[in-house]
Design a protein around this motif. Structure first.
Motif, PDB file in Angstrom:
ATOM      1  N   ARG A  66       0.861  -1.175   0.000  1.00 52.67           N
ATOM      2  CA  ARG A  66       0.000   0.000   0.000  1.00 52.67           C
ATOM      3  C   ARG A  66       0.905   1.235   0.000  1.00 52.67           C
ATOM      4  O   ARG A  66       1.840   1.338   0.778  1.00 52.67           O
ATOM      5  N   ARG A  67       0.569   2.154  -0.891  1.00 50.20           N
ATOM      6  CA  ARG A  67       1.375   3.370  -1.059  1.00 50.20           C
ATOM      7  C   ARG A  67       0.422   4.550  -0.941  1.00 50.20           C
ATOM      8  O   ARG A  67      -0.195   4.966  -1.902  1.00 50.20           O
ATOM      9  N   PHE A  68       0.314   5.099   0.260  1.00 53.01           N
ATOM     10  CA  PHE A  68      -0.721   6.087   0.544  1.00 53.01           C
ATOM     11  C   PHE A  68      -0.388   7.476   0.002  1.00 53.01           C
ATOM     12  O   PHE A  68      -1.280   8.246  -0.340  1.00 53.01           O
ATOM     13  N   HIS A  69       0.914   7.813  -0.030  1.00 54.47           N
ATOM     14  CA  HIS A  69       1.346   9.137  -0.478  1.00 54.47           C
ATOM     15  C   HIS A  69       2.538   8.976  -1.423  1.00 54.47           C
ATOM     16  O   HIS A  69       3.683   9.184  -1.027  1.00 54.47           O
TER      17      HIS A  69
ATOM     18  N   PRO B 277      -2.647   0.338   6.998  1.00 58.60           N
ATOM     19  CA  PRO B 277      -2.987   1.713   7.386  1.00 58.60           C
ATOM     20  C   PRO B 277      -2.412   2.148   8.732  1.00 58.60           C
ATOM     21  O   PRO B 277      -2.459   3.344   9.054  1.00 58.60           O
TER      22      PRO B 277
ATOM     23  N   TYR C 180       0.459   2.597   9.296  1.00 56.12           N
ATOM     24  CA  TYR C 180       1.551   3.504   8.952  1.00 56.12           C
ATOM     25  C   TYR C 180       1.099   4.678   8.089  1.00 56.12           C
ATOM     26  O   TYR C 180       1.943   5.435   7.586  1.00 56.12           O
ATOM     27  N   PHE C 181      -0.201   4.860   7.922  1.00 55.28           N
ATOM     28  CA  PHE C 181      -0.693   6.002   7.131  1.00 55.28           C
ATOM     29  C   PHE C 181      -0.172   7.334   7.678  1.00 55.28           C
ATOM     30  O   PHE C 181       0.302   8.180   6.905  1.00 55.28           O
TER      31      PHE C 181
ATOM     32  N   SER D 274       3.460   7.785   6.756  1.00 58.58           N
ATOM     33  CA  SER D 274       3.571   8.043   5.333  1.00 58.58           C
ATOM     34  C   SER D 274       3.240   9.501   5.022  1.00 58.58           C
ATOM     35  O   SER D 274       3.964  10.183   4.273  1.00 58.58           O
ATOM     36  N   ARG D 275       2.170   9.994   5.608  1.00 61.62           N
ATOM     37  CA  ARG D 275       1.748  11.378   5.377  1.00 61.62           C
ATOM     38  C   ARG D 275       2.805  12.365   5.856  1.00 61.62           C
ATOM     39  O   ARG D 275       3.097  13.361   5.189  1.00 61.62           O
TER      40      ARG D 275
ATOM     41  N   SER E 136       6.229  12.125   3.558  1.00 61.47           N
ATOM     42  CA  SER E 136       6.113  12.491   2.146  1.00 61.47           C
ATOM     43  C   SER E 136       6.224  14.022   2.002  1.00 61.47           C
ATOM     44  O   SER E 136       5.731  14.761   2.859  1.00 61.47           O
TER      45      SER E 136
ATOM     46  N   SER F 213       3.738   0.525   2.667  1.00 58.53           N
ATOM     47  CA  SER F 213       3.367  -0.268   3.829  1.00 58.53           C
ATOM     48  C   SER F 213       2.871  -1.631   3.378  1.00 58.53           C
ATOM     49  O   SER F 213       2.114  -1.737   2.411  1.00 58.53           O
TER      50      SER F 213
ATOM     51  N   GLN G  21       0.745  -4.967   3.436  1.00 55.89           N
ATOM     52  CA  GLN G  21      -0.562  -5.478   3.852  1.00 55.89           C
ATOM     53  C   GLN G  21      -0.484  -7.002   3.908  1.00 55.89           C
ATOM     54  O   GLN G  21      -0.354  -7.676   2.887  1.00 55.89           O
TER      55      GLN G  21
END
Length: 262
Positions: A12-15, A35, A37-38, A41-42, A45, A52, A54
């Motif tokens: 998962r690559r949130f940003h 999530p 680590y959301f 990540s925010r 970035s 992250s 999953q």
């Protein structure tokens, strides 16, 4: 290698930060999901491209067969992150994720000759420090009791029987994997290891955290925080600064960060 486009069920690559000079691969705790680590990540970035992992058996991967062996976990994750090694990479893992970060690093170094910039091992005793634990053999109430002890799960989720029935199999599988894990005292990686630990963690003593020193032939650093197993929640800014400074030391062009991961 260029930017990897094909999405993976594992990643998962949130940003997305395609122009970043460094990538951080984050590995959750037992029963955890990407999530977690959301916020990190925010906060990191766009200086750091955070991905992250999953794990199977939870959330959108609820129907995927869970894994009950750390070696099998590490083999799968090492294979999945190969396309993401197009720039310098560090790994961050909490609890079971710390052991997986170590074992994935072993595989990257052994099989690919790829040495990560750093391994951040949070909330877990050294691989060679064994305790006879049996959470995975408890009934559902016993597993929930352990979750409450570690204070890692929201009370509302604990009170929802339907959600519990969905997540408990994945939690039990993760505990089966980590509680049956064994590592020889002399097992090492070349990557530097930075250990983060709580001073009141019921599952990791300071001596057990310090013992990570014997698992790297590179640099070693230890940071002790007030708190229990999930000490991260109350020390987000300090942890983010440690990660940023470690990466900026390895990559002088990367600015040290002070953003919050809250």
């Amino acid at each position: 290698m260029g930017e990897f486009q094909d999405p993976s069920r594992w990643i998962r690559r949130f940003h997305p930060a395609a122009d970043s000079g460094v990538r951080l691969v984050c590995l959750p705790h037992a029963g955890g999901s990407a999530p977690f680590y959301f916020p990190m990540s925010r906060a990191l970035s766009p200086e750091v491209d955070v991905v992250s992992v999953q794990y199977p058996g939870r959330q959108d991967r609820r129907m995927d067969p869970a894994i009950e062996d750390i070696g099998e976990y590490a083999d799968a994750i090492a294979a999945e992150i190969k396309p993401w090694l197009d720039r310098p990479v560090a790994l961050f893992g909490h609890s079971m994720g710390a052991v997986l970060a170590f074992e994935v690093t072993r595989r990257l170094e052994r099989d690919l000759g790829f040495v990560p910039l750093a391994v951040f091992a949070s909330g877990r005793r050294a691989p060679s420090r064994y305790r006879d634990e049996n959470v995975h053999r408890r009934d559902d109430d016993g597993v929930v009791e352990e979750m409450r002890l570690l204070s890692g799960t929201d009370a509302q989720i604990l009170g929802d029987e339907e959600i519990l029935r969905m997540v408990l199999p994945a939690i039990r599988s993760d505990y089966t994997a980590i509680e049956n894990y064994r590592a020889a005292p002399g097992l090492t990686v070349s990557a530097p290891i930075t250990v983060l630990t709580g001073d009141n963690d019921p599952r990791t003593s300071l001596e057990e955290a310090e013992a990570w020193r014997g698992h790297t032939t590179g640099a070693f650093d230890l940071h002790v925080f007030s708190g229990g197993h999930f000490f991260l929640a109350n020390h987000q800014d300090e942890i983010l600064k440690i990660v940023s400074e470690a990466l900026s030391t390895s990559l002088p062009g990367l600015p040290g960060g002070s953003a919050s991961i809250a």
